[in-house]
Write a protein that holds these residues in place. Structure first.
Motif, PDB file in Angstrom:
ATOM      1  N   THR A 182       0.826  -1.202   0.000  1.00  0.00           N
ATOM      2  CA  THR A 182       0.000   0.000   0.000  1.00  0.00           C
ATOM      3  C   THR A 182       0.867   1.261   0.000  1.00  0.00           C
ATOM      4  OG1 THR A 182      -0.121   0.186   2.412  1.00  0.00           O
ATOM      5  CG2 THR A 182      -1.746  -1.226   1.329  1.00  0.00           C
ATOM      6  N   PRO A 183       0.370   2.338  -0.609  1.00  0.00           N
ATOM      7  CA  PRO A 183       1.109   3.607  -0.552  1.00  0.00           C
ATOM      8  C   PRO A 183       1.355   4.069   0.877  1.00  0.00           C
ATOM      9  CG  PRO A 183      -0.623   3.713  -2.214  1.00  0.00           C
ATOM     10  CD  PRO A 183      -0.839   2.435  -1.455  1.00  0.00           C
ATOM     11  N   GLN A 184       0.413   3.778   1.784  1.00  0.00           N
ATOM     12  CA  GLN A 184       0.589   4.206   3.170  1.00  0.00           C
ATOM     13  C   GLN A 184       1.781   3.508   3.815  1.00  0.00           C
ATOM     14  OE1 GLN A 184      -1.463   6.643   4.918  1.00  0.00           O
ATOM     15  NE2 GLN A 184       0.485   6.527   5.974  1.00  0.00           N
ATOM     16  N   THR A 185       1.903   2.201   3.573  1.00  0.00           N
ATOM     17  CA  THR A 185       3.025   1.454   4.152  1.00  0.00           C
ATOM     18  C   THR A 185       4.349   1.991   3.634  1.00  0.00           C
ATOM     19  OG1 THR A 185       1.595  -0.502   4.199  1.00  0.00           O
ATOM     20  CG2 THR A 185       3.926  -0.856   4.569  1.00  0.00           C
ATOM     21  N   ARG A 186       4.393   2.294   2.351  1.00  0.00           N
ATOM     22  CA  ARG A 186       5.637   2.846   1.791  1.00  0.00           C
ATOM     23  C   ARG A 186       5.894   4.252   2.322  1.00  0.00           C
ATOM     24  NH1 ARG A 186       3.256   0.553  -2.792  1.00  0.00           N
ATOM     25  NH2 ARG A 186       2.695   2.587  -3.628  1.00  0.00           N
ATOM     26  N   ALA A 187       4.841   5.040   2.426  1.00  0.00           N
ATOM     27  CA  ALA A 187       5.014   6.411   2.918  1.00  0.00           C
ATOM     28  C   ALA A 187       5.510   6.423   4.353  1.00  0.00           C
ATOM     29  CB  ALA A 187       3.697   7.170   2.816  1.00  0.00           C
ATOM     30  N   ASP A 188       5.103   5.431   5.136  1.00  0.00           N
ATOM     31  CA  ASP A 188       5.501   5.384   6.542  1.00  0.00           C
ATOM     32  C   ASP A 188       6.993   5.111   6.719  1.00  0.00           C
ATOM     33  OD1 ASP A 188       3.035   6.033   7.514  1.00  0.00           O
ATOM     34  OD2 ASP A 188       2.413   3.977   7.971  1.00  0.00           O
ATOM     35  N   GLN A 189       7.673   4.769   5.631  1.00  0.00           N
ATOM     36  CA  GLN A 189       9.128   4.651   5.713  1.00  0.00           C
ATOM     37  C   GLN A 189       9.771   6.011   5.977  1.00  0.00           C
ATOM     38  OE1 GLN A 189       9.605   2.759   1.813  1.00  0.00           O
ATOM     39  NE2 GLN A 189      10.332   0.902   2.822  1.00  0.00           N
ATOM     40  N   ALA A 190       9.063   7.082   5.636  1.00  0.00           N
ATOM     41  CA  ALA A 190       9.585   8.436   5.869  1.00  0.00           C
ATOM     42  C   ALA A 190       8.901   9.098   7.058  1.00  0.00           C
ATOM     43  CB  ALA A 190       9.403   9.297   4.620  1.00  0.00           C
ATOM     44  N   ARG A 191       8.010   8.386   7.722  1.00  0.00           N
ATOM     45  CA  ARG A 191       7.306   8.949   8.884  1.00  0.00           C
ATOM     46  C   ARG A 191       7.857   8.319  10.161  1.00  0.00           C
ATOM     47  NH1 ARG A 191       3.392  12.201   7.412  1.00  0.00           N
ATOM     48  NH2 ARG A 191       2.422  12.004   5.354  1.00  0.00           N
ATOM     49  N   GLY A 192       7.964   9.128  11.213  1.00  0.00           N
ATOM     50  CA  GLY A 192       8.567   8.646  12.448  1.00  0.00           C
ATOM     51  C   GLY A 192      10.044   8.360  12.280  1.00  0.00           C
ATOM     52  N   PHE A 193      10.640   8.934  11.228  1.00  0.00           N
ATOM     53  CA  PHE A 193      12.046   8.694  10.889  1.00  0.00           C
ATOM     54  C   PHE A 193      12.925   9.430  11.897  1.00  0.00           C
ATOM     55  CE2 PHE A 193      16.039   9.205   8.849  1.00  0.00           C
ATOM     56  CZ  PHE A 193      16.157   8.278   7.818  1.00  0.00           C
ATOM     57  N   SER A 194      13.686   8.681  12.673  1.00  0.00           N
ATOM     58  CA  SER A 194      14.539   9.309  13.696  1.00  0.00           C
ATOM     59  C   SER A 194      15.563   8.302  14.180  1.00  0.00           C
ATOM     60  CB  SER A 194      13.689   9.786  14.888  1.00  0.00           C
ATOM     61  OG  SER A 194      13.061   8.680  15.520  1.00  0.00           O
ATOM     62  N   ALA A 195      16.522   8.803  14.948  1.00  0.00           N
ATOM     63  CA  ALA A 195      17.450   7.898  15.613  1.00  0.00           C
ATOM     64  C   ALA A 195      16.664   7.025  16.588  1.00  0.00           C
ATOM     65  CB  ALA A 195      18.520   8.689  16.360  1.00  0.00           C
ATOM     66  N   ARG A 196      17.065   5.760  16.688  1.00  0.00           N
ATOM     67  CA  ARG A 196      16.364   4.847  17.594  1.00  0.00           C
ATOM     68  C   ARG A 196      16.317   5.447  18.995  1.00  0.00           C
ATOM     69  NH1 ARG A 196      19.407  -0.273  17.795  1.00  0.00           N
ATOM     70  NH2 ARG A 196      19.813   0.196  19.991  1.00  0.00           N
ATOM     71  N   ALA A 197      15.174   5.325  19.649  1.00  0.00           N
ATOM     72  CA  ALA A 197      14.920   6.048  20.895  1.00  0.00           C
ATOM     73  C   ALA A 197      15.985   5.783  21.959  1.00  0.00           C
ATOM     74  CB  ALA A 197      13.536   5.689  21.428  1.00  0.00           C
ATOM     75  N   ASP A 198      16.404   4.517  22.112  1.00  0.00           N
ATOM     76  CA  ASP A 198      17.370   4.223  23.180  1.00  0.00           C
ATOM     77  C   ASP A 198      18.741   4.810  22.865  1.00  0.00           C
ATOM     78  OD1 ASP A 198      17.572   2.412  21.076  1.00  0.00           O
ATOM     79  OD2 ASP A 198      18.460   0.853  22.333  1.00  0.00           O
ATOM     80  N   ILE A 199      19.082   4.946  21.576  1.00  0.00           N
ATOM     81  CA  ILE A 199      20.350   5.581  21.208  1.00  0.00           C
ATOM     82  C   ILE A 199      20.262   7.083  21.430  1.00  0.00           C
ATOM     83  CG2 ILE A 199      21.935   6.038  19.296  1.00  0.00           C
ATOM     84  CD1 ILE A 199      21.196   3.334  18.143  1.00  0.00           C
TER      85      ILE A 199
END
Length: 718
Positions: free
Chosen positions: A563-580
């Motif tokens: 789905t386009p949503q699943t692919r788009a979510d690759q750019a959403r919430g994009f950040s360094a892993r929280a514990d790092i």
């Protein structure tokens, strides 16, 4: 000629001249009125008892050039379409800012790699690690804000579509109502030119929204249709219906605009509504539909491809590296796999447990090619071919030093002693790989970047693997064409157990989608699509998916990023892993020592080791194959090159949209000018006409005076 005939001729001349002067006056008064068509008085000779009796007004005719009239409607549609696309492109470019600012996502990605370069010199520097993490987060924020901007533009396009549909309906009703008045007026012999001008104005406005064709009947009625012949107005008005989406995201499947014929008596819809999207060839509505359904989604796909590749390359380097000291637990992501899947790994990798000082506690070498593992340099032990077998082998090999578990599609490896840590390192000569990714990388055990969707959808699954979905669950596919065509198919999970069985059901023509698009698994377990020639340019969407893979809960569409949503979510919430981000000490700046001669108690990880960040820095320039995404062809490039090329393609599209809009606006202006030469008002010509008819009026008046003098003379003679 008798005196009576002379008087009759004079009176006719006065009446005709007055009518012509009124027409000229109307023309002058409307010189600046848009869509006003110049009128001319048509005179014809008349006779009384066989003798000439001057002139009478035959008609007051609109000087309409039918060729340029039709061309003007076409030009208005095409120009309006280009203008709405250009305005949206301009807004997107304004969001990116001037190139010199370097504030768009390619610049933010470069900032991160610059920080990594600094970190290679001082890998133990906490401030430099924090700087790198912050720059990574800023790059992620830039990618996500770009996605948000694109989604916002799509939502605005959808709102404009709702508004235009409402105004289009009002215009259709207005044109139909004027048709009634025009036909009645014409039947009664009244001048209906003013009503015709009003109707032309309404049609001209309509042509800015959709492409139209007009056919005038002898009664003056205008039959309006789309350029391909779909009737919009005849005896009554047709009606469009569109409610708009309540919320817009990359995964939104928009309903089509529906077209209905109406009962001319009460304007209520009759018959079965039909898809109107595919009937629209040009106009502002076409431009908005293309923006919402094709142009902007393509941009989302391209940005997602940048985000996915950037994250995947960074994660590949980080997973093959180690923090000093390594973390106690490495917890992976839900891969969508289940314990019964074949592990399908090749090559070799090493898993080590080290103490708080970085000294080796336990070493497990896994040779996937041989299907064996060894502990602390000991003899080879065979293990099975499934994910469950791999997990059990790692758990057994770690013994009292640690454990490995696999649940919900996620692998977790941990050290038993809370002061110890675990780390992976693939063999340099023969690295472990499943679908092109190492063991730690594939399972996401030591990712640097996290996002709402996996960075890749190379599952490593084969057609022989059990699909694991419940029989009877359904997938609602929507196939959307480049002009709004929409085909819906529901595929039911068959009784067959393997992915080959499932793909056969999906590819079955009629009940599946195989007559439109064929889906298959690549060698890396990615779902590939191949559209048949008649359906080139279509998009495969999923309206609803009730499947859930037993043991991982992943749906068919989410597992393969369908789905386009699943692919788009690759750019959403994009950040360094929280514990790092919370503990920069977990940044994997070094690498595990996998020297076979390394003994228990010797350093496996060492402070000052910068091999991890060197690998991360090298990922910037590593050229990989980017698949085709959002209309952009497949490309062999580095992350930096691909990101820059993506932004450049946006700018080129904006420039092309501007050029097209300017060209079509110039064409529209030229056609309007040529049309105006024929049917527009020229004040000089109208002044000349006014003088002519004033003189004609005066001449007719003089004839009456002459008739009076003749009558008086005759009376005196008598």
């Amino acid at each position: 000629m008798s005196i009576e005939a002379l008087l009759n001729t004079s009176i006719n001349g006065l009446a005709a001249s007055q009518a012509a002067l009124r027409t000229t006056s109307d023309n002058v008064a409307n010189v600046n009125t848009p869509n006003y068509v110049r009128q001319e008085t048509i005179l014809s000779p008349t006779a009384l008892d066989g003798e000439g009796s001057g002139v009478v007004v035959e008609d007051v005719r609109r000087v309409l050039d039918t060729y340029y009239y039709g061309e003007a409607l076409t030009a208005a549609s095409e120009s309006s379409e280009a203008n709405v696309i250009q305005r949206t492109q301009d807004r997107l470019q304004a969001f990116f800012g001037p190139p010199a600012d370097n504030s768009a996502f390619p610049g933010r990605i470069e900032d991160f790699y610059s920080s990594i370069s600094s970190l290679t010199v001082e890998p133990e520097s906490l401030p430099l690690r924090i700087q790198a993490i912050n720059d990574l987060d800023r790059a992620g924020q830039s990618l996500q804000s770009t996605m948000d901007q694109i989604a916002s533009l799509r939502a605005e396009a959808d709102r404009q579509i709702v508004s235009i549909v409402e105004e289009t309906n009002a215009l259709l009703q207005q044109i139909a109502a004027l048709n009634v008045q025009i036909e009645r007026g014409d039947a009664a012999g009244r001048n209906v030119n003013g009503l015709l001008d009003q109707q032309d104005s309404a049609i001209a406005r309509l042509s800015e929204f959709i492409d139209v064709r007009v056919e005038r009947r002898d009664s003056g009625r205008a039959d309006v249709s789309t350029s391909d012949g779909l009737q919009l107005v005849t005896l009554g008005a047709s009606q469009l219906s569109y409610q708009g989406a309540s919320g817009v995201s990359e995964g939104t499947v928009f309903p089509p605009i529906e077209f209905s014929l109406t009962n001319p008596q009460n304007n209520t819809p009759i018959g079965t509504p039909r898809n109107f999207n595919s009937q629209i060839k040009s106009g502002e509505l076409r431009g908005l539909l293309d923006l919402r359904d094709t142009i902007l989604p393509n941009y989302s796909d391209q940005v997602s491809a940048v985000a996915a590749a950037f994250a995947d390359q960074a994660n590949a380097a980080h997973n093959d590296s180690a923090a000093v000291p390594p973390p106690n637990v490495l917890a992976g992501r839900n891969t969508g796999l289940i314990a019964g899947d074949a592990h399908n790994f090749s090559g070799a990798t090493t898993l080590s447990v080290v103490d708080g000082d970085g000294l080796l506690v336990r070493r497990v070498d896994v040779d996937f090619d041989a299907g064996t593992y060894s502990v602390d340099g000991g003899g080879a032990v065979a293990f099975g071919a499934t994910i469950g077998d791999l997990q059990a082998a790692l758990n057994t090999a770690l013994g009292a030093a640690g454990s490995a578990s696999f649940a919900g599609g996620a692998l977790t490896v941990s050290a038993a002693d809370p002061t110890h840590g675990v780390a992976f390192k693939s063999d340099d000569a023969n690295p472990a790989q499943r679908a092109g990714r190492g063991l730690s990388h594939f399972f996401g055990l030591n990712d640097l970047v996290s996002s709402q969707s996996p960075t890749h959808f190379a599952t490593g699954l084969t057609g022989a693997d059990a699909h694991g979905f419940t029989t009877g669950a359904t997938i609602d596919f929507v196939l959307q064409g480049p002009r709004g065509q929409q085909i819906e198919r529901t595929v039911t999970i068959p009784a067959g157990a393997t992915f080959n069985d499932l793909l056969t059901a999906v590819n079955t023509p009629g009940t599946g989608i195989g007559d439109i698009v064929t889906v298959s698994l690549s060698a890396d377990g990615e779902l590939q699509t191949s559209f048949s020639g008649d359906y080139t340019g279509y998009r495969l969407l999923v309206a609803e998916d009730t499947t859930a893979r037993s043991g991982s809960s992943a749906s068919f569409s989410s597992l393969f990023g369908l789905t386009p949503q699943t692919r788009a979510d690759q750019a959403r919430g994009f950040s360094a892993r929280a514990d790092i981000a919370d503990d920069p000490g977990r940044f994997a700046v070094g690498q595990l020592n996998t020297d076979p001669a390394l003994a228990i108690g010797e350093p496996a990880v060492t402070p000052g080791d910068n091999r991890g960040v060197l690998a991360l820095e090298a990922s910037r320039d590593q050229r990989i194959t980017f698949p085709a995404a959002g209309g952009q062809p497949a490309m062999f490039a580095s992350i930096s090159e691909y990101a820059a090329q993506t932004l450049s393609s946006f700018a080129l599209d904006a420039r092309a949209a501007e050029d097209t809009a300017n060209d079509l606006e110039s064409l529209r202006t030229d056609i309007e000018a040529r049309r105006g030469e024929v049917q527009g008002v020229n004040l000089d010509e109208e002044l000349a006409t006014m003088l002519i008819y004033q003189q004609a009026y005066n001449a007719s008046a003089r004839l009456i005076s002459t008739a009076q003098e003749l009558y008086d003379t005759l009376m005196n003679v008598v």
